[in-house]
Design an enzyme around this catalytic site. Structure first.
Site, short mmCIF file in Angstrom:
data_model
loop_
_atom_site.label_atom_id
_atom_site.label_comp_id
_atom_site.label_asym_id
_atom_site.label_seq_id
_atom_site.Cartn_x
_atom_site.Cartn_y
_atom_site.Cartn_z
N CYS A 83 12.01 -58.08 17.66
CA CYS A 83 11.04 -58.64 18.86
C CYS A 83 9.63 -57.79 18.82
O CYS A 83 8.92 -58.17 19.56
CB CYS A 83 11.63 -58.42 20.19
SG CYS A 83 13.36 -59.20 20.22
N CYS A 204 17.24 -59.53 32.88
CA CYS A 204 17.04 -59.69 31.58
C CYS A 204 15.98 -60.93 31.12
O CYS A 204 15.79 -61.77 32.09
CB CYS A 204 18.41 -60.60 31.00
SG CYS A 204 19.82 -59.48 31.28
N SER A 205 15.03 -60.67 30.08
CA SER A 205 14.02 -61.73 29.94
C SER A 205 14.99 -62.90 29.46
O SER A 205 15.90 -63.06 28.77
CB SER A 205 13.25 -61.04 28.81
OG SER A 205 13.97 -60.62 27.66
N LYS A 326 9.92 -60.47 31.27
CA LYS A 326 10.74 -60.89 32.29
C LYS A 326 10.39 -62.31 32.98
O LYS A 326 11.05 -63.58 32.94
CB LYS A 326 11.15 -59.96 33.48
CG LYS A 326 11.90 -60.46 34.83
CD LYS A 326 13.38 -60.62 34.37
CE LYS A 326 14.03 -61.35 35.06
NZ LYS A 326 13.86 -63.08 35.04
N HIS A 330 9.96 -64.73 26.96
CA HIS A 330 10.14 -63.80 25.84
C HIS A 330 10.33 -64.64 24.51
O HIS A 330 11.50 -64.56 24.06
CB HIS A 330 10.97 -62.71 25.88
CG HIS A 330 11.28 -61.68 24.85
ND1 HIS A 330 10.04 -61.25 24.02
CD2 HIS A 330 12.13 -60.83 24.68
CE1 HIS A 330 10.58 -60.50 23.11
NE2 HIS A 330 11.90 -60.17 23.37
#
Lengths: 382, 382
Positions: A83, A204-205, A326, A330
């Site tokens: 990421c 969570c994203s 978020k 992402h």
């Protein structure tokens, strides 16, 4: 080393692009950046992408994108650090321009995740496959372990965690490129589906398609293209153990503090000189710890920082004015470059409703895995 | 830009490593390179790997390998350009040292292919997925199209193609790290299984596990570590269309000639100054065309070059003294770095039975896909 500036940026809407392919979204953001910079050619290109192979069965992305951008012949390489691929690509572009080898370098980040057969499996390849993933844990689980340990050690509350998501959704509501432009409340977070205790869905994203690009050039040439170039004054990268269980303390993110330390040193500034930051809030707990590792608040006080509104727009050190991972979304390989796009817009005074007043120095922090890679860049109005 | 030197190298045996994992073979070659160079630390690391994700479900290889090398904390990034990933990683390391950012940089290349469920599918992601692979073609098919067009245009014979494999197997028989150390004859090639007409099994490089590493540092520091550093005097990279059908002429490899042109220009030398070369003979036809694109012989005469023995050990311009991809093996991400290891050994006079006498300038050429990426490096005895 030559001084390096960002002279243009481009970004797609982040979200679910069912009618656009990987190449479509990359080229869209690249052409936008090229137009924004006003350059008539590119000398070299770097593309951050976590897994073209597992998401859409396409590797060899340097040549692939150079081709569809009509730039076949230029050197073009894909860079991967899970990421943190986008931040790593930005660092490669920075080094190439700084070295004197190339003048105009396009740095892109991209990921097309919604087409994948198994996103959770693909993302899990950023963790330690043989000793973590094989036993069934995935990223929400890893960050839940971090969250539990941190909450126990420092007394962070479940509500404070939720405040990170609430703040970032509020910021996202002001960003036309964000995947989610709706505000939420603490209750929205607390009532959302439990994913891995204590983390809920709204901690969570999301899974996102998106692409972002910036154009770099030597500072000495930058004024030829724009009146408001943005200098990259610091670049720091660091790694940590790939597996969470190998670390002495899972309530810290050592790669983040190390990468920040290196970037601050190169820039010759201190944390208190930073006006705003885009950080890697893949899960709410991550933003809490990262704000500490970056030196914005002392260790253990990240929850209080967000609760006091200091990281909100208008606060002492606004964090994730774009909406962060978020709310902005992402698309993993794109995130690091998208962070640079936001800081570029902010420092140029082009951030519209989410503009941070008098912003002169901005920071980006992009992370891979459960913190095994971290890349920090510091940018300043030239 | 600072001058850059190679001061140490390491390589695993190439072949089928059923009892070793991806991390095992990488660390084995990295420790060998570190010992060879005599360095006591590494400032930064680049790893070329085509698809950790598709071959062994492990991405995030920069942090992953830094960890298992006991070097967690250093910047570490994976670089991907399909089968040119290793050469691309070498180029990144070269640029980082040249820029002045880091002094001691480890560049590795690695691939663990024998564990994969579907190697052909994984490799095909280096081609254009939507317009080539979807319709059923794989790499032997793409290179067969090139071979047929070339044979028709230039009168290359089936026997001349076979001579590339025969030569490279002969060279491989002298290399203890080669996957195949057995000599073959033209008949062996002509009687081997037809894969994609006119290419037969013995025209194709094999599926291989392997890893190779080199240590780079600024030339001004190199003598501290070795009496015989090898300078990198040229680095050139170029891209071409990802799909074969998009090219005007499939009997040429434009990215190869362009990348060579750029490397020759940086080095300030001409093709006739090169004493030996490691080139990307993924299929026999590739070596024929590449020797032309590098300027070792005029266009259309690559077959005659190999037939006359000019590219054999003892010939005018020995090509692939290591055995090349055909006999040494082709762990895709490792290949570009393994080529540098061979040239490093040759220029240091450590190539034993396959030593090219009085070798002072060597060249590596590493290619991705059906020629959409090419990276050339030129090295000289310091």
């Amino acid at each position: 080393m030559r001084e390096v500036a960002i002279i243009g940026a481009g970004i797609t809407k982040f979200g679910e692009h069912w009618r656009k392919s990987l190449r479509d979204i990359f080229v869209e953001s690249a052409l936008m950046a090229i137009k924004d910079a006003g350059v008539d050619h590119i000398d070299s290109m770097y593309v951050g992408c976590m897994s073209g192979g597992l998401f859409v069965a396409q590797e060899h992305l340097g040549a692939f994108f150079a081709d569809y951008l009509g730039q076949s012949s230029i050197p073009a390489v894909r860079v991967e650090s899970a990421c943190a691929s986008g931040g790593s690509a930005l660092r490669m572009g920075f080094i190439e321009v700084a070295s004197g080898l190339s003048d105009i370098v396009l740095v892109g980040g991209v990921e097309k995740m919604t087409d994948a057969e198994d996103v959770t499996f693909a993302l899990a390849t950023a963790a330690e496959q043989e000793y973590e993933v094989f036993h069934g844990i995935t990223f929400p689980g890893l960050y839940a372990l971090i969250a539990n340990a941190y909450m126990k050690k420092y007394g962070l509350t479940r509500e404070q965690l939720a405040m990170v998501a609430v703040k970032n959704h509020k910021h996202g509501s002001l960003n036309p490129y964000a995947q989610f432009q709706s505000e939420i409340t603490i209750e929205t977070v607390l009532n959302s589906t439990l994913v891995a205790d204590p983390l809920r869905l709204m901690d969570c994203s999301p899974v996102t398609d998106g692409s972002a690009c910036v154009i770099l050039c030597p500072l000495e040439l930058a004024k030829k293209y724009t009146d408001t170039p943005v200098k990259i004054i610091g670049s720091g990268m660091a790694t940590d153990t790939i597996a969470l269980h190998s670390r002495k303390d899972i309530t810290s993110l050592r790669a983040v503090s190390l990468s920040a330390e290196r970037a601050y040193k190169m820039a010759g500034i201190k944390p208190e000189d930073v006006d705003l930051a885009e950080v890697h809030d893949c899960f709410t707990i991550a933003e809490i710890i990262i704000t500490e590792e970056l030196g914005f608040v002392e260790k253990g006080k990240g929850g209080i920082l967000v609760e006091k509104g200091e990281t909100s727009l208008g606060g002492r050190i606004p964090v994730n004015t774009s909406g962060g991972l978020k709310a902005k979304g992402h698309p993993v390989g794109a995130t690091g470059v998208a962070q640079a796009v936001e800081i570029f817009y902010q420092l140029q005074g082009r951030a519209d409703k989410r503009q941070v007043k008098n912003a002169r120095i901005g920071l980006t922090q992009n992370m891979g895995g459960s913190g095994a890679s971290s890349v920090v860049h510091i940018m300043e109005v030239a």
